[in-house]
Design a protein around this motif. Structure first.
Motif, short mmCIF file in Angstrom:
data_model
loop_
_atom_site.label_atom_id
_atom_site.label_comp_id
_atom_site.label_asym_id
_atom_site.label_seq_id
_atom_site.Cartn_x
_atom_site.Cartn_y
_atom_site.Cartn_z
N ALA A 128 0.85 -1.19 0.00
CA ALA A 128 0.00 0.00 0.00
C ALA A 128 0.89 1.24 0.00
CB ALA A 128 -0.92 0.01 1.22
N ASP A 129 0.41 2.28 -0.66
CA ASP A 129 1.17 3.52 -0.78
C ASP A 129 0.26 4.69 -0.39
OD1 ASP A 129 2.56 5.79 -1.55
OD2 ASP A 129 3.13 4.99 -3.52
N TYR A 130 0.52 5.24 0.79
CA TYR A 130 -0.23 6.38 1.32
C TYR A 130 0.59 7.66 1.28
CZ TYR A 130 -4.10 3.57 3.19
OH TYR A 130 -5.19 2.77 3.32
N ARG A 131 1.66 7.71 0.52
CA ARG A 131 2.56 8.87 0.55
C ARG A 131 1.87 10.17 0.13
NH1 ARG A 131 7.52 6.30 -2.63
NH2 ARG A 131 5.71 5.54 -3.78
N SER A 132 0.93 10.12 -0.79
CA SER A 132 0.28 11.36 -1.22
C SER A 132 -0.58 11.97 -0.12
CB SER A 132 -0.57 11.14 -2.47
OG SER A 132 -1.78 10.49 -2.14
N ALA A 133 -0.91 11.17 0.89
CA ALA A 133 -1.72 11.64 2.02
C ALA A 133 -0.84 11.87 3.25
CB ALA A 133 -2.82 10.63 2.33
N GLY A 134 0.47 11.95 3.04
CA GLY A 134 1.39 12.19 4.15
C GLY A 134 1.81 10.94 4.88
N GLY A 135 1.55 9.79 4.30
CA GLY A 135 1.85 8.52 4.95
C GLY A 135 3.07 7.83 4.40
N ILE A 136 3.01 6.51 4.44
CA ILE A 136 4.15 5.69 4.03
C ILE A 136 3.75 4.77 2.88
CG2 ILE A 136 5.09 5.74 6.37
CD1 ILE A 136 4.21 2.75 6.61
N GLU A 137 4.75 4.11 2.34
CA GLU A 137 4.57 3.05 1.35
C GLU A 137 5.27 1.83 1.92
OE1 GLU A 137 5.49 0.29 -1.74
OE2 GLU A 137 7.02 1.45 -0.72
N GLY A 138 4.60 0.68 1.83
CA GLY A 138 5.22 -0.54 2.34
C GLY A 138 4.32 -1.73 2.20
N ASP A 139 4.76 -2.85 2.80
CA ASP A 139 3.92 -4.05 2.74
C ASP A 139 2.72 -3.88 3.66
OD1 ASP A 139 4.53 -4.96 5.43
OD2 ASP A 139 6.38 -5.84 4.67
N ALA A 140 1.74 -4.77 3.52
CA ALA A 140 0.46 -4.64 4.24
C ALA A 140 0.66 -4.61 5.75
CB ALA A 140 -0.47 -5.77 3.84
N VAL A 141 1.58 -5.37 6.27
CA VAL A 141 1.81 -5.40 7.73
C VAL A 141 2.36 -4.06 8.20
CG1 VAL A 141 3.16 -6.49 9.56
CG2 VAL A 141 2.11 -7.90 7.78
N GLU A 142 3.34 -3.54 7.50
CA GLU A 142 3.95 -2.26 7.86
C GLU A 142 2.92 -1.12 7.77
OE1 GLU A 142 7.81 0.43 6.47
OE2 GLU A 142 7.12 -1.21 5.18
N VAL A 143 2.16 -1.09 6.69
CA VAL A 143 1.19 -0.02 6.50
C VAL A 143 0.04 -0.14 7.52
CG1 VAL A 143 -0.47 0.99 4.89
CG2 VAL A 143 1.82 0.38 4.11
N ALA A 144 -0.38 -1.36 7.84
CA ALA A 144 -1.43 -1.54 8.86
C ALA A 144 -0.96 -0.98 10.20
CB ALA A 144 -1.80 -3.01 9.00
N GLY A 145 0.31 -1.18 10.55
CA GLY A 145 0.85 -0.61 11.79
C GLY A 145 0.84 0.90 11.76
N TRP A 146 1.24 1.47 10.64
CA TRP A 146 1.24 2.93 10.50
C TRP A 146 -0.18 3.47 10.60
CZ3 TRP A 146 -1.07 5.76 6.57
CH2 TRP A 146 -0.86 7.15 6.66
N LEU A 147 -1.13 2.82 9.89
CA LEU A 147 -2.52 3.26 9.95
C LEU A 147 -3.07 3.18 11.37
CD1 LEU A 147 -4.02 1.69 6.70
CD2 LEU A 147 -3.99 4.12 7.28
N ALA A 148 -2.77 2.10 12.07
CA ALA A 148 -3.26 1.94 13.45
C ALA A 148 -2.81 3.11 14.32
CB ALA A 148 -2.78 0.62 14.03
N ARG A 149 -1.55 3.49 14.18
CA ARG A 149 -1.04 4.63 14.97
C ARG A 149 -1.67 5.94 14.50
NH1 ARG A 149 3.28 1.49 13.84
NH2 ARG A 149 4.08 2.88 12.23
N SER A 150 -1.77 6.15 13.20
CA SER A 150 -2.30 7.39 12.65
C SER A 150 -3.78 7.58 12.98
CB SER A 150 -2.14 7.42 11.13
OG SER A 150 -0.79 7.36 10.78
#
Length: 159
Positions: A45-67
């Protein structure tokens, strides 16, 4: 095209639509186990345009949980879904590409609990690349293309 092929296409469209809906509900409900399960092996998943990260599903799920801890109220709507089926290894129908618009109203933690109005709204377009697996349709990649954001106390902005 035969009636049987038409029915298979309709069934695939319904399954793809359900996957996209599950994606929105998982993010809104903070169900990160379900979120991760929507991705196939190597899914990203790539959320960089929304100020997030790009990475595998596990990494992005962790980032989303915190955000998403900052937004206890969120109602993520995915609309205008355009589905195109493709092929993988010459077997028609094993891949799909979905472009879909989204609107995402959210409420910040600690805001006036008497109000139900969102404090923050953003919108844009998703680009999903899907693949058929033995477990059904799964996300191979999703790219978020945020186009705008608005806080009622601020002027609308574009990323």
């Amino acid at each position: 095209m035969t009636q049987r092929v038409d029915l298979a296409t309709v069934m695939d469209r319904l399954a793809v639509d359900e996957l996209i809906t599950e994606y929105a509900v998982a993010v809104d409900d903070g169900d990160w186990e379900t979120y991760r399960g929507l991705f196939g092996p190597g899914g990203r998943a790539d959320y960089r345009s929304a100020g997030g990260i790009e990475g595998d599903a596990v990494e992005v799920a962790g980032w989303l949980a915190r955000s998403m801890e900052s937004f206890p109220m969120r109602q993520h709507l995915i609309v205008n879904r355009r589905i195109r089926f493709g092929s993988l290894e010459h077997d028609t129908g094993d891949t799909a590409h979905v472009q879909a618009d989204y609107v995402n109203p959210m409420r910040f933690t600690g805001q006036d609990s008497g109000s139900t109005a969102p404090d923050f709204v953003c919108g844009g377009r998703y680009a999903f690349a899907l693949v058929r697996t033995s477990e059904g349709w799964r996300v191979r990649e999703v790219v978020v293309r945020e186009k705008w954001r608005h806080s009622p106390d601020r002027q609308p902005t574009t990323p």
